[in-house]
Motif scaffolding. Structure first.
Motif, short mmCIF file in Angstrom:
data_model
loop_
_atom_site.label_atom_id
_atom_site.label_comp_id
_atom_site.label_asym_id
_atom_site.label_seq_id
_atom_site.Cartn_x
_atom_site.Cartn_y
_atom_site.Cartn_z
N ALA A 293 0.87 -1.17 0.00
CA ALA A 293 0.00 0.00 0.00
C ALA A 293 0.90 1.22 0.00
O ALA A 293 2.01 1.18 0.54
CB ALA A 293 -0.90 -0.01 1.23
N ALA A 294 0.44 2.30 -0.61
CA ALA A 294 1.28 3.50 -0.70
C ALA A 294 0.47 4.74 -0.40
O ALA A 294 -0.71 4.82 -0.73
CB ALA A 294 1.91 3.60 -2.08
N ALA A 295 1.13 5.70 0.23
CA ALA A 295 0.57 7.04 0.41
C ALA A 295 1.28 7.93 -0.60
O ALA A 295 2.43 8.30 -0.41
CB ALA A 295 0.80 7.52 1.83
N ILE A 296 0.61 8.22 -1.70
CA ILE A 296 1.21 8.97 -2.79
C ILE A 296 1.20 10.48 -2.50
O ILE A 296 2.14 11.19 -2.84
CB ILE A 296 0.46 8.71 -4.13
N SER A 297 0.17 10.94 -1.85
CA SER A 297 0.02 12.39 -1.62
C SER A 297 0.79 12.91 -0.43
O SER A 297 0.74 14.10 -0.14
CB SER A 297 -1.46 12.73 -1.45
N ALA A 298 1.51 12.03 0.26
CA ALA A 298 2.23 12.47 1.45
C ALA A 298 3.25 11.42 1.87
O ALA A 298 3.18 10.28 1.45
CB ALA A 298 1.26 12.71 2.60
N THR A 299 4.18 11.84 2.72
CA THR A 299 5.01 10.88 3.43
C THR A 299 4.53 10.90 4.88
O THR A 299 4.19 11.95 5.42
CB THR A 299 6.52 11.21 3.35
N LEU A 300 4.47 9.73 5.45
CA LEU A 300 3.92 9.57 6.79
C LEU A 300 4.95 8.93 7.71
O LEU A 300 5.80 8.16 7.26
CB LEU A 300 2.68 8.67 6.75
#
Length: 91
Positions: free
Chosen positions: A58-65
């Motif tokens: 799974a990836a968070a494309i709009s941010a780094t977390l």
């Protein structure tokens, strides 16, 4: 844009992200072709959902977390915002 950093999670239940570039993420597609074909060919929805939750990243494309831990407020989890959006069109 290829050097934009995103957060990658090994699977849907993973809480600690890996920091990778968008380019690295896009290159991962070939690594998962067999699993994607397995999902496409599976007629049982519960089995498809289980495979997606456990075998695909799974990836968070709009941010780094810093984490996906929902008990923390978003302001504490968000380390960097990316001006990118992902659209998913089915059928």
């Amino acid at each position: 844009m290829k050097n934009t950093h995103i957060s990658l999670f090994r699977n849907l239940s993973d809480r600690l992200p890996l920091d990778i570039t968008l380019s690295e993420f896009l290159q991962l597609g070939n690594k998962y072709l067999n699993i994607i074909e397995q999902i496409r060919n599976c007629s049982d929805k519960a089995t498809r959902d289980r495979i997606k939750r456990t075998k695909l990243p799974a990836a968070a494309i709009s941010a780094t977390l810093s984490t996906r831990e929902s008990s923390k407020p978003l302001e504490e989890r968000l380390t960097h915002y990316n001006p990118l959006i992902v659209l998913d069109f089915d059928n």
